[in-house]
Enzyme design. Structure first.
Site, PDB file in Angstrom:
ATOM      1  N   HIS A 124       0.838  -1.221   0.000  1.00 38.64           N
ATOM      2  CA  HIS A 124       0.000   0.000   0.000  1.00 38.64           C
ATOM      3  C   HIS A 124       0.866   1.262   0.000  1.00 38.64           C
ATOM      4  CE1 HIS A 124      -3.384  -2.585   1.068  1.00 38.64           C
ATOM      5  NE2 HIS A 124      -2.654  -3.075   2.046  1.00 38.64           N
ATOM      6  N   SER A 129      -5.761   1.909  -2.301  1.00 33.12           N
ATOM      7  CA  SER A 129      -5.170   2.280  -1.014  1.00 33.12           C
ATOM      8  C   SER A 129      -4.092   3.362  -1.087  1.00 33.12           C
ATOM      9  CB  SER A 129      -4.587   1.034  -0.337  1.00 33.12           C
ATOM     10  OG  SER A 129      -3.548   0.495  -1.120  1.00 33.12           O
ATOM     11  N   ASP A 175       2.761  -7.708  -0.302  1.00 31.71           N
ATOM     12  CA  ASP A 175       1.667  -7.613   0.657  1.00 31.71           C
ATOM     13  C   ASP A 175       0.432  -8.194  -0.022  1.00 31.71           C
ATOM     14  OD1 ASP A 175      -0.609  -6.731   2.075  1.00 31.71           O
ATOM     15  OD2 ASP A 175       0.412  -4.951   2.814  1.00 31.71           O
ATOM     16  N   GLU A 197       4.000  -9.496   3.893  1.00 32.07           N
ATOM     17  CA  GLU A 197       3.435  -8.686   4.976  1.00 32.07           C
ATOM     18  C   GLU A 197       2.170  -9.268   5.614  1.00 32.07           C
ATOM     19  OE1 GLU A 197       4.579  -5.839   6.240  1.00 32.07           O
ATOM     20  OE2 GLU A 197       2.822  -4.826   7.068  1.00 32.07           O
ATOM     21  N   ASN A 239       4.377 -11.601   8.672  1.00 28.75           N
ATOM     22  CA  ASN A 239       3.067 -11.469   9.312  1.00 28.75           C
ATOM     23  C   ASN A 239       3.027 -12.093  10.712  1.00 28.75           C
ATOM     24  OD1 ASN A 239       0.148 -10.808   9.087  1.00 28.75           O
ATOM     25  ND2 ASN A 239      -0.073 -13.024   9.234  1.00 28.75           N
ATOM     26  N   CYS A 268      -5.892  -1.943  15.931  1.00 27.69           N
ATOM     27  CA  CYS A 268      -7.356  -1.825  15.909  1.00 27.69           C
ATOM     28  C   CYS A 268      -7.874  -1.138  17.169  1.00 27.69           C
ATOM     29  CB  CYS A 268      -7.992  -3.194  15.695  1.00 27.69           C
ATOM     30  SG  CYS A 268      -7.620  -3.845  14.041  1.00 27.69           S
ATOM     31  N   HIS A 324     -12.740  -9.381   8.394  1.00 24.80           N
ATOM     32  CA  HIS A 324     -12.495  -9.747   6.994  1.00 24.80           C
ATOM     33  C   HIS A 324     -12.864  -8.554   6.125  1.00 24.80           C
ATOM     34  CE1 HIS A 324     -13.147 -11.372   3.008  1.00 24.80           C
ATOM     35  NE2 HIS A 324     -12.311 -12.341   3.355  1.00 24.80           N
ATOM     36  N   HIS A 354      -3.986   2.148  10.568  1.00 26.78           N
ATOM     37  CA  HIS A 354      -3.220   2.096  11.804  1.00 26.78           C
ATOM     38  C   HIS A 354      -2.351   3.338  11.982  1.00 26.78           C
ATOM     39  CE1 HIS A 354      -4.568  -1.871  12.399  1.00 26.78           C
ATOM     40  NE2 HIS A 354      -3.685  -2.513  11.658  1.00 26.78           N
ATOM     41  N   SER A 410       5.770  -3.265  12.161  1.00 26.39           N
ATOM     42  CA  SER A 410       5.665  -4.209  11.058  1.00 26.39           C
ATOM     43  C   SER A 410       6.795  -4.014  10.032  1.00 26.39           C
ATOM     44  CB  SER A 410       4.298  -3.981  10.421  1.00 26.39           C
ATOM     45  OG  SER A 410       4.187  -4.726   9.289  1.00 26.39           O
TER      46      SER A 410
HETATM   47  P1  NAD Z   1      -8.658 -14.366  15.262  1.00 28.42           P
HETATM   48  O1  NAD Z   1      -8.837 -15.675  14.599  1.00 28.42           O
HETATM   49  O2  NAD Z   1      -7.665 -14.192  16.356  1.00 28.42           O
HETATM   50  O3  NAD Z   1     -10.071 -13.880  15.869  1.00 28.42           O
HETATM   51  C1  NAD Z   1     -11.306 -14.026  15.255  1.00 28.42           C
HETATM   52  C2  NAD Z   1     -12.285 -14.560  16.307  1.00 28.42           C
HETATM   53  O4  NAD Z   1     -13.597 -14.580  15.765  1.00 28.42           O
HETATM   54  C3  NAD Z   1     -11.964 -16.000  16.728  1.00 28.42           C
HETATM   55  O5  NAD Z   1     -11.753 -16.066  18.115  1.00 28.42           O
HETATM   56  C4  NAD Z   1     -13.177 -16.802  16.270  1.00 28.42           C
HETATM   57  O6  NAD Z   1     -13.489 -17.844  17.150  1.00 28.42           O
HETATM   58  C5  NAD Z   1     -14.268 -15.738  16.233  1.00 28.42           C
HETATM   59  N1  NAD Z   1     -15.379 -16.030  15.349  1.00 28.42           N
HETATM   60  C6  NAD Z   1     -15.390 -16.676  14.161  1.00 28.42           C
HETATM   61  N2  NAD Z   1     -16.625 -16.748  13.654  1.00 28.42           N
HETATM   62  C7  NAD Z   1     -17.422 -16.106  14.531  1.00 28.42           C
HETATM   63  C8  NAD Z   1     -18.806 -15.816  14.556  1.00 28.42           C
HETATM   64  N3  NAD Z   1     -19.618 -16.222  13.586  1.00 28.42           N
HETATM   65  N4  NAD Z   1     -19.287 -15.139  15.602  1.00 28.42           N
HETATM   66  C9  NAD Z   1     -18.491 -14.731  16.619  1.00 28.42           C
HETATM   67  N5  NAD Z   1     -17.164 -14.966  16.652  1.00 28.42           N
HETATM   68  C10 NAD Z   1     -16.645 -15.656  15.618  1.00 28.42           C
HETATM   69  O7  NAD Z   1      -8.390 -13.317  14.123  1.00 28.42           O
HETATM   70  P2  NAD Z   1      -7.895 -11.785  14.294  1.00 28.42           P
HETATM   71  O8  NAD Z   1      -6.416 -11.716  14.245  1.00 28.42           O
HETATM   72  O9  NAD Z   1      -8.625 -11.153  15.413  1.00 28.42           O
HETATM   73  O10 NAD Z   1      -8.411 -11.185  12.901  1.00 28.42           O
HETATM   74  C11 NAD Z   1      -9.785 -11.123  12.598  1.00 28.42           C
HETATM   75  C12 NAD Z   1      -9.979 -10.498  11.222  1.00 28.42           C
HETATM   76  O11 NAD Z   1      -9.513  -9.157  11.247  1.00 28.42           O
HETATM   77  C13 NAD Z   1      -9.198 -11.180  10.096  1.00 28.42           C
HETATM   78  O12 NAD Z   1     -10.009 -11.216   8.952  1.00 28.42           O
HETATM   79  C14 NAD Z   1      -8.028 -10.258   9.857  1.00 28.42           C
HETATM   80  O13 NAD Z   1      -7.552 -10.314   8.530  1.00 28.42           O
HETATM   81  C15 NAD Z   1      -8.665  -8.922  10.136  1.00 28.42           C
HETATM   82  N6  NAD Z   1      -7.710  -7.835  10.491  1.00 28.42           N
HETATM   83  C16 NAD Z   1      -8.129  -6.570  10.243  1.00 28.42           C
HETATM   84  C17 NAD Z   1      -7.309  -5.502  10.564  1.00 28.42           C
HETATM   85  C18 NAD Z   1      -7.731  -4.116  10.258  1.00 28.42           C
HETATM   86  O14 NAD Z   1      -6.895  -3.193  10.306  1.00 28.42           O
HETATM   87  N7  NAD Z   1      -8.993  -3.857   9.975  1.00 28.42           N
HETATM   88  C19 NAD Z   1      -6.063  -5.731  11.181  1.00 28.42           C
HETATM   89  C20 NAD Z   1      -5.692  -7.043  11.473  1.00 28.42           C
HETATM   90  C21 NAD Z   1      -6.527  -8.091  11.120  1.00 28.42           C
HETATM   91  N1  9W4 Z   2      -6.690   0.585   2.190  1.00 25.84           N
HETATM   92  C1  9W4 Z   2      -7.806   0.769   1.393  1.00 25.84           C
HETATM   93  C2  9W4 Z   2      -8.323   2.066   1.303  1.00 25.84           C
HETATM   94  C3  9W4 Z   2      -9.456   2.341   0.539  1.00 25.84           C
HETATM   95  C4  9W4 Z   2     -10.072   1.319  -0.149  1.00 25.84           C
HETATM   96  C5  9W4 Z   2     -13.745  -1.279  -3.957  1.00 25.84           C
HETATM   97  C6  9W4 Z   2     -14.156   1.057  -3.858  1.00 25.84           C
HETATM   98  C7  9W4 Z   2      -4.535  -1.648   4.170  1.00 25.84           C
HETATM   99  C8  9W4 Z   2      -3.414  -1.584   5.032  1.00 25.84           C
HETATM  100  C9  9W4 Z   2      -2.699  -0.439   5.124  1.00 25.84           C
HETATM  101  O1  9W4 Z   2      -6.504  -1.676   2.148  1.00 25.84           O
HETATM  102  C10 9W4 Z   2      -6.096  -0.596   2.534  1.00 25.84           C
HETATM  103  N2  9W4 Z   2     -11.173   1.403  -0.938  1.00 25.84           N
HETATM  104  C11 9W4 Z   2     -11.540   0.268  -1.448  1.00 25.84           C
HETATM  105  S1  9W4 Z   2     -10.475  -1.011  -0.989  1.00 25.84           S
HETATM  106  C12 9W4 Z   2      -9.529   0.062  -0.066  1.00 25.84           C
HETATM  107  C13 9W4 Z   2      -8.408  -0.241   0.695  1.00 25.84           C
HETATM  108  N3  9W4 Z   2     -12.605   0.075  -2.244  1.00 25.84           N
HETATM  109  C14 9W4 Z   2     -13.007  -1.258  -2.640  1.00 25.84           C
HETATM  110  O2  9W4 Z   2     -14.698  -0.229  -4.052  1.00 25.84           O
HETATM  111  C15 9W4 Z   2     -13.476   1.209  -2.532  1.00 25.84           C
HETATM  112  C16 9W4 Z   2      -4.895  -0.531   3.432  1.00 25.84           C
HETATM  113  C17 9W4 Z   2      -1.504  -0.401   6.045  1.00 25.84           C
HETATM  114  N4  9W4 Z   2      -1.357   0.944   6.621  1.00 25.84           N
HETATM  115  C18 9W4 Z   2      -2.097   1.456   7.639  1.00 25.84           C
HETATM  116  O3  9W4 Z   2      -3.005   0.869   8.221  1.00 25.84           O
HETATM  117  C19 9W4 Z   2      -1.599   2.767   7.865  1.00 25.84           C
HETATM  118  N5  9W4 Z   2      -0.602   2.949   6.990  1.00 25.84           N
HETATM  119  C20 9W4 Z   2      -0.446   1.866   6.219  1.00 25.84           C
HETATM  120  O4  9W4 Z   2       0.373   1.687   5.322  1.00 25.84           O
HETATM  121  C21 9W4 Z   2      -3.053   0.671   4.385  1.00 25.84           C
HETATM  122  C22 9W4 Z   2      -4.153   0.618   3.528  1.00 25.84           C
END
Ligand code: NAD
Ligand code: 9W4
Length: 435
Positions: free
Chosen positions: A53, A81, A130, A155, A180, A194, A302, A355, A363
């Protein structure tokens, strides 16, 4: 010389540079590596093709690799991104970068291809990836480059899964380091990252006061734990849903109520619903139909399938009112509504900027150490095998960040080291230890 980059708008470079300068202060691991290796230049001779990204934080990574002696060519690993001001600042330094927000599918693959175009120098000798698209492209479209590549450092979970699959099928033709699963990567990405960016996304989207609200967090893994702690810290009453008894028990032991979505919604509880499971269809249309009026619904797990959003957008009896980009109100036939953030995709990326830099520093410091190791210690790595960074380097990443935080580590005495049966200089834990 003709320009060797493609970005949205070079006039954004000054703004990008100011934000890069700010981010450097919050990326102590990378800055410490610059200081440590400024004379030695351990990446001298490295030609790194990168697909990560193209953000402000990634700009600090890129410039660290260059300070360590590498040449780089860069693209984003997602068509949406790129922060265009970050890309502009990199291009303004004549660093080859091919990235802009809103690339078409075709432009996206073109940009990744451009990272491999080293002219007479015959391709890269290192990859940073990544998600795995760059690694796959090299294997499928440029197999002749593989023999010159010391390895790839990857990553994310998706990319790492693809690498292990390739290793199993014996189609992986280079060495790989799974960044990772370093503790200093995953704890920061999942938990601490998060914990900061969930509230950021919710607040930028809705300006809501979290204190006093009932927040339902689905999933109590790394991400869920961070979300729960954050919402609790703001003064919300937090409820958790889980399918795994160990995680459910952990939540109860921390003082949170564990229930099911059906029960919670039936009881008219829940003002904010957050999915953090990595699973699909966790919040369904049936759930949203029964939620309290004006419930906020968002996902930080997800990237796109935890909330059943399709019927919200497609059904004629559900009315959509767009409040602002990535904030939508949906009114159901009975008159009640829900507010959906980021169209059900990641709320911390859609409604905020992901983040904090400090999280990315943890990372990316792993990434740089992986690149240095692949380039300088190639005898340690076999082709076709996926490695993790040794625990000693994971500890090193932590140490580089502790310095900035004014923390003083206690040193083991020789006798204590013998008693614990660990080397005085680390690693301090066995590989199976769960942090
Ligand atoms: P993890 O496996 O540690 O935790 C997920 C939890 O959800 C598990 O404990 C599992 O038992 C539970 N679960 C599964 N299905 C469920 C349901 N139907 N109802 C309730 N609980 C349920 O995983 P994690 O590291 O916490 O990551 C979770 C997701 O977040 C992944 O998809 C990961 O890619 C994503 N993620 C997002 C970010 C972000 O910046 N948004 C950052 C890191 C990870
Ligand atoms: N970003 C992102 C932003 C907008 C966006 C199709 C239209 C992940 C990790 C880091 O995925 C990232 N818009 C989308 S997908 C999408 C994705 N769509 C989907 O329809 C809109 C992303 C890592 N990171 C941080 O968290 C902070 N600095 C970083 O480098 C960045 C971006």
């Amino acid at each position: 010389m003709s320009k060797d980059f493609k970005i949205k708008d070079i006039s954004l470079a000054d703004w990008g540079r100011k934000e890069i300068k700010n981010a450097e202060k919050e990326m102590p691991g990378l800055m410490a590596l610059r200081e440590k290796y400024k004379k030695k230049k351990p990446l001298q001779g490295a030609r790194i093709s990168g697909a990560v990204h193209m953000t402000i934080q990634t700009a600090v990574l890129i410039e660290t690799l260059i300070e360590l002696g590498a040449e780089v060519r860069w693209a984003s690993c997602n068509p949406f991104s790129t922060q265009d001001h970050a890309a502009a600042a990199i291009a303004a330094k004549n660093i080859p970068v091919f990235a802009w927000k809103g690339e078409t599918e075709e432009q996206y693959w073109w940009a990744i291809e451009k990272t491999l175009d080293w002219g007479k120098k015959k391709g890269p000798n290192l990859l940073i990836d990544d998600g795995g698209d760059l690694t796959t492209l090299v294997h499928e479209k440029h197999p002749s480059m593989l023999k010159n590549i010391y390895g790839v450092s990857e990553e994310t979970t998706t990319g790492v899964n693809r690498l292990y699959q390739m290793m199993k099928n014996q189609t992986l033709k280079i060495s790989a380091i799974n960044v990772n699963d370093s503790v200093t990567k995953s704890k920061f990405d999942n938990l601490y990252g998060c914990r900061e960016s969930l509230a950021d996304g919710i607040k930028r989207a809705t300006d809501i006061m979290i204190a006093g609200k009932e927040v339902v967090v689905c999933g109590y893994g790394g991400v869920g734990k961070g979300c729960v702690q954050s919402m609790d810290g703001f003064g919300a009453r937090v409820l958790v849903t889980e399918i795994d008894p160990i995680c459910a028990l952990q939540a109860v032991m921390e003082g949170y109520e564990v229930s099911t979505l059906e029960e919670i919604i039936d009881n008219n509880e829940g003002d904010i619903f957050v999915t953090a499971t990595g699973n699909k269809n966790v919040i369904t249309l049936e759930h949203m139909k029964e939620m309290k009026d004006e419930s906020i619904v968002c996902n930080i797990g997800h990237f796109d399938n935890e909330i059943e959003v399709d019927p919200l957008f497609n059904r004629k009896d559900i009315k959509r009112i767009n409040i602002k980009p990535l904030v939508d109100k949906f009114i159901f036939p009975d008159g009640h509504s829900i507010i959906l953030l980021s169209e059900g995709r990641l709320v911390n990326l859609g409604n905020a900027t992901g983040h904090p830099s400090f999280v990315m520093s943890a990372s990316f410091t792993n990434q740089v150490l992986a690149q240095i190791s692949l380039f300088n210690e190639s005898e340690k790595y076999e082709e076709g095998i996926v490695y993790r960074l040794p625990k000693k380097l994971d500890e090193e990443v932590a140490k580089l960040h502790l310095e900035k935080l004014n923390a003083d580590l206690t040193e083991l005495t020789q006798k204590q080291a013998e008693y614990l049966d660990v080397p005085i200089e680390g690693p301090y834990k066995p590989d199976h230890y769960r942090y």
